[in-house]
Design a protein around this motif. Sequence first.
Motif, PDB file in Angstrom:
ATOM      1  N   UNK A   1      13.379   0.950  13.817  1.00 24.73           N
ATOM      2  CA  UNK A   1      12.877   0.175  14.954  1.00 24.73           C
ATOM      3  C   UNK A   1      12.185  -1.083  14.438  1.00 24.73           C
ATOM      4  N   UNK A   2      12.397  -2.216  15.128  1.00 24.75           N
ATOM      5  CA  UNK A   2      11.826  -3.488  14.691  1.00 24.75           C
ATOM      6  C   UNK A   2      11.081  -4.163  15.825  1.00 24.75           C
ATOM      7  N   UNK A   3      10.197  -5.092  15.449  1.00 26.52           N
ATOM      8  CA  UNK A   3       9.577  -5.989  16.418  1.00 26.52           C
ATOM      9  C   UNK A   3       9.667  -7.407  15.862  1.00 26.52           C
ATOM     10  N   UNK A   4       9.745  -8.394  16.754  1.00 32.77           N
ATOM     11  CA  UNK A   4       9.727  -9.802  16.387  1.00 32.77           C
ATOM     12  C   UNK A   4       9.015 -10.543  17.512  1.00 32.77           C
TER      13      UNK A   4
ATOM     14  N   UNK B   1      10.511 -16.100   7.732  1.00 33.46           N
ATOM     15  CA  UNK B   1      10.070 -14.739   8.058  1.00 33.46           C
ATOM     16  C   UNK B   1      11.221 -13.740   7.975  1.00 33.46           C
ATOM     17  N   UNK B   2      12.337 -14.030   8.614  1.00 33.73           N
ATOM     18  CA  UNK B   2      13.460 -13.082   8.618  1.00 33.73           C
ATOM     19  C   UNK B   2      13.981 -12.829   7.211  1.00 33.73           C
ATOM     20  N   UNK B   3      14.088 -13.903   6.421  1.00 37.02           N
ATOM     21  CA  UNK B   3      14.568 -13.752   5.050  1.00 37.02           C
ATOM     22  C   UNK B   3      13.600 -12.912   4.225  1.00 37.02           C
ATOM     23  N   UNK B   4      12.304 -13.130   4.432  1.00 39.16           N
ATOM     24  CA  UNK B   4      11.299 -12.359   3.687  1.00 39.16           C
ATOM     25  C   UNK B   4      11.340 -10.889   4.080  1.00 39.16           C
ATOM     26  N   UNK B   5      11.564 -10.593   5.367  1.00 37.31           N
ATOM     27  CA  UNK B   5      11.661  -9.195   5.795  1.00 37.31           C
ATOM     28  C   UNK B   5      12.850  -8.524   5.106  1.00 37.31           C
ATOM     29  N   UNK B   6      13.950  -9.258   4.930  1.00 34.90           N
ATOM     30  CA  UNK B   6      15.112  -8.707   4.220  1.00 34.90           C
ATOM     31  C   UNK B   6      14.772  -8.407   2.766  1.00 34.90           C
ATOM     32  N   UNK B   7      13.972  -9.295   2.143  1.00 35.78           N
ATOM     33  CA  UNK B   7      13.551  -9.077   0.756  1.00 35.78           C
ATOM     34  C   UNK B   7      12.687  -7.830   0.666  1.00 35.78           C
ATOM     35  N   UNK B   8      11.775  -7.675   1.601  1.00 30.75           N
ATOM     36  CA  UNK B   8      10.906  -6.487   1.605  1.00 30.75           C
ATOM     37  C   UNK B   8      11.729  -5.212   1.780  1.00 30.75           C
TER      38      UNK B   8
ATOM     39  N   UNK C   1       7.366   4.534  -1.158  1.00 36.63           N
ATOM     40  CA  UNK C   1       7.570   5.269   0.087  1.00 36.63           C
ATOM     41  C   UNK C   1       6.855   4.608   1.260  1.00 36.63           C
ATOM     42  N   UNK C   2       6.995   3.290   1.349  1.00 34.92           N
ATOM     43  CA  UNK C   2       6.369   2.550   2.446  1.00 34.92           C
ATOM     44  C   UNK C   2       7.018   2.934   3.769  1.00 34.92           C
ATOM     45  N   UNK C   3       6.188   3.077   4.804  1.00 35.31           N
ATOM     46  CA  UNK C   3       6.691   3.425   6.129  1.00 35.31           C
ATOM     47  C   UNK C   3       7.077   2.181   6.920  1.00 35.31           C
ATOM     48  N   UNK C   4       6.383   1.069   6.636  1.00 32.89           N
ATOM     49  CA  UNK C   4       6.608  -0.163   7.376  1.00 32.89           C
ATOM     50  C   UNK C   4       6.783  -1.329   6.404  1.00 32.89           C
ATOM     51  N   UNK C   5       7.490  -2.357   6.871  1.00 36.29           N
ATOM     52  CA  UNK C   5       7.478  -3.657   6.206  1.00 36.29           C
ATOM     53  C   UNK C   5       7.112  -4.705   7.252  1.00 36.29           C
ATOM     54  N   UNK C   6       6.421  -5.763   6.811  1.00 38.63           N
ATOM     55  CA  UNK C   6       5.960  -6.789   7.751  1.00 38.63           C
ATOM     56  C   UNK C   6       5.964  -8.137   7.042  1.00 38.63           C
ATOM     57  N   UNK C   7       6.483  -9.146   7.720  1.00 38.55           N
ATOM     58  CA  UNK C   7       6.489 -10.503   7.185  1.00 38.55           C
ATOM     59  C   UNK C   7       6.004 -11.464   8.255  1.00 38.55           C
ATOM     60  N   UNK C   8       5.205 -12.452   7.863  1.00 35.08           N
ATOM     61  CA  UNK C   8       4.718 -13.456   8.814  1.00 35.08           C
ATOM     62  C   UNK C   8       4.478 -14.774   8.095  1.00 35.08           C
ATOM     63  N   UNK C   9       4.596 -15.859   8.871  1.00 37.55           N
ATOM     64  CA  UNK C   9       4.270 -17.185   8.346  1.00 37.55           C
ATOM     65  C   UNK C   9       3.116 -17.814   9.126  1.00 37.55           C
TER      66      UNK C   9
ATOM     67  N   UNK D   1       0.861  -1.181   0.000  1.00 38.00           N
ATOM     68  CA  UNK D   1       0.000   0.000   0.000  1.00 38.00           C
ATOM     69  C   UNK D   1       0.898   1.231   0.000  1.00 38.00           C
ATOM     70  N   UNK D   2       0.776   2.042  -1.018  1.00 36.47           N
ATOM     71  CA  UNK D   2       1.654   3.199  -1.178  1.00 36.47           C
ATOM     72  C   UNK D   2       1.608   4.101   0.051  1.00 36.47           C
ATOM     73  N   UNK D   3       2.765   4.648   0.397  1.00 37.43           N
ATOM     74  CA  UNK D   3       2.923   5.570   1.523  1.00 37.43           C
ATOM     75  C   UNK D   3       2.531   4.952   2.857  1.00 37.43           C
ATOM     76  N   UNK D   4       2.459   3.614   2.905  1.00 40.89           N
ATOM     77  CA  UNK D   4       1.984   2.990   4.136  1.00 40.89           C
ATOM     78  C   UNK D   4       2.823   1.767   4.510  1.00 40.89           C
ATOM     79  N   UNK D   5       2.528   0.592   3.911  1.00 39.31           N
ATOM     80  CA  UNK D   5       3.170  -0.633   4.375  1.00 39.31           C
ATOM     81  C   UNK D   5       3.313  -1.652   3.244  1.00 39.31           C
TER      82      UNK D   5
END
Length: 931
Positions: free
Chosen positions: A109-112, A71-78, A88-96, A57-61
């Motif tokens: 800043x990150x969360x896991x 998950x970690x590898x996908x976050x690196x891809x994002x 201009x995404x503000x956030x990236x998020x990956x989950x399995x 979503x543009x300007x968002x996530x």
Amino acid sequence: MNAVEIESAISDLALLPFDPIEFPYLFLQAFGNKDTTLKRLRTGNNNASDVVGGVLQRNNIHVAVCEVGAVSATLNVLRASPATTKAKAKFILATDGQTLEAEELTSGETIACAYADFPNHFGFFLPLAGISTIKEIRENPIDVRATSRLNKLYVELLSNNPEWAKEERRADMNHFMARLVFCFFAEDTDIFDGEGVFTKTVELVSDRDGANTHEVLEAVFRAMNVKYDERDDVQPRLPSWASRFPYVNGGLFSGSTEVPHFTRMARTYLVHAGNLNWKQINPDIFGSMIQAVADDDERGALGMHYTSVPNILKVLNPLFLDELRAQLADAGDNKIKLLNLRKRMARIRVFDPACGSGNFLVIAYKQMREIEAEINRRRGEVHLGSEIPLTNFRGIELRDFPAEIARLALIIAEFQCDVLYRGQKDALAEFLPLDAQNWIICGNALRLDWLSIFPTSGTGVKLVADDLLGTPLNQTEIGFENEGGETYICGNPPYLGSTWQTEEQKADLQAIFANRTKSWKSLDYVAGWFMKAADYGTRTQSASAFVSTNSICQGQQVPILWPLIFNTGNKVVFAHTSFKWANLASHNAGVTVVIVGLSSQAKALRRLYSIAGSSKGDTVDVKDVENINAYLVPAANVMVEKASRPLSGQAEMSFGNKAVDGGHLLLSKDEVDELGLTAAQHSRFIRRIYGSAEFIRGLARYCLWIEDRDLDDAMSIEGVRQRVEGVRAMRLASRDSGANEMAARAHQMREMNIAQRWTITVPRTSSENRPFLPTGLIDSRSTVTSEAFALYDVALWNMALLASRLHLVWIGTVCGKLKTDFRYSNTIGWNTFPVPLLTEQNKVDLTACAENILLAREAHFPATIADLYDPDNMPENLRHAHERNDEVLERIYIGRRFKNDTERLEKLFELYTKMVTVKPATRTTRGKKTA
């Protein structure tokens, strides 16, 4: 959506079976995205993701669902994705579906966490809903999560127990909710013996369908109102599972123990609430949020009334906490000085006469306990109990439930401080039973005698309430244990401008001001608190500080309110100039407020706080000054009064043309066309006319313009004749004798002012959000309505003055507002505007600046003033032209640019004071009407 609603949606999502296809859309939906937005993302029209399983979503996530363990590898891809950068995404998020990781790209800043636990991090994602993240929420989301659970429970119980929703049972319902809050907190902090004992008891003993849940809770509540040695004699006998709960007393569980009936869903909500970790509850902010649960008007906007700790400290720090910390620093390790400071703090009283759920009192208490703990550490007395009594933190609150929650929040704060500074064992040993003293008063603060509630001295509590959370009948007999102590009055009272006050609120102000001024009806409601605090300060050693809308320090309210306050001997000892008092509502910028501190105690220097640079900044400048006046400017105590002509020699400004026409002389374009005029008739009888909206938004409006010499020709046109006769009839029917007299010239407006060359116009009303005051030129075939002001055929350098930042901050201070918009006045804003003596070269330079502003606007034709002065989209060439104008003008004033608006106002008030103390030279001016 607000924070509480978002937390609820996120929690519901986490409970659903994980659907890898639907998760990104459900996640975005939880943050308020509309179905149409999600539909476009689903179809791929707006999904710019270049990652497998991704939704961007543009300007968002940028969200991606991946295979288990990736998950970690996908976050690196994002993070590395070109699409992430481009959009201009503000956030990236990956989950399995088992774990979840996310990153805020700006801060890094990150969360896991485990997938099921990601609702605990909902505060991290609040910017996705347009909510500026707040430190306390991000670090400790339990307050919002608890509020969400309690709100669901409250609504479910009321729907199943409609009699409890009636006014006569509202207090019972609120008292029940306060008992639950205490139980949830107590079971997670070892106040109750056994981890989670309250929630587990409900789960084990009550039926799953909720049918007997009320009976279980009634037994538990009854047990906590009976001392251990009296329980064998209680009838009916307490069940063994209820007897394990301690004796609490303090009135929290006294009186009726009746509980509303539960449904299966209500029982589930109660258990879900109990399963949160209430040990982490932050009483600083929890009170205001739980207050909203039980308020019909506020429940629809849960979380919107959050008051951040940093904002509250803007009041408390300069009021008295900074001085205590300075005394602590000065004491060092000197045990005598440390002891004196501890004794002083034990006698300090903090009073919030509009305390709501107690935020200011709780924070003041916790800050003082922190200082006391440091004293004890330096003295080697960490084992000592606190000498700061809760009863020294007093409040008045109009509604009963917030008052109950304020007491409860203070009790929780005391326990948490004891655990932190003395240890769990000592804290538990002294916590129960609760004290039954009632130190939060329920009543109308503007009608109560503050001196009787908070006398200048006292040696004890003279009246002990039967019920900690009840309201004693004779509340004003309650005293203090702080002979000779200081009193600090603080808070955030209701603002309410005169237009929005109820009859009862108007009567409150009348009771305070009617014998002092005839103009009290123009005052904001908050003025009552300032006046009562000033009166209190004449009889006690006290200081006060309130948050208020900035309107009480602007415009017409200043000469009404502030002479009355200054006459009591109180002075402004510190102030924080205008800033946004934000809340948790989505896309809500909050209200613009000031903080004003008053005291009758002499101080050599006063402290002024202001936002550095632009109003959007968050850096605060602090300046020690000799005086702060009623406009919160470091200058003499002058009141800016109307002037019939300019005091500094600039051109005279006229009030616009007032039609008094019943709508007949002013026309839309379609109405002009309906007249069927020839080109020659149109040229003779029609003029373009501008008010505020027409000038700013480019709206087309016209007027009939009929000179006396042309009247016969005009009246020969049927459409024009009908309109003139309509004006005549309206004026003759008016009760205004002036309008009756004008019926003789029904073909004309009350004024008929128009320029020969050009008119510099200023809208009467304009948005405070624009970086500059909208002003400009209109041609000689156009004129202005009474919703604008005009300078006819004057030198163009006058426009440079009007378009400057200097003039904007001046009129924003002395003219006042209509709601939040600037309300311009020629007699106050323009005629009083202090301008140094201008040389001919100065005028040449300013003329060039005005021309450059006009040329910059012309380059963007047909953009309107509203388009051009949008604060987020102002063209660079126009912004540069204004910056150049400000630089040229400000160098005339002080030889350089001003550092901020506070410095601008300081200079302007210095010049104004000189202007009004020196009789201006006689000048020949055009005779124009003013207002």
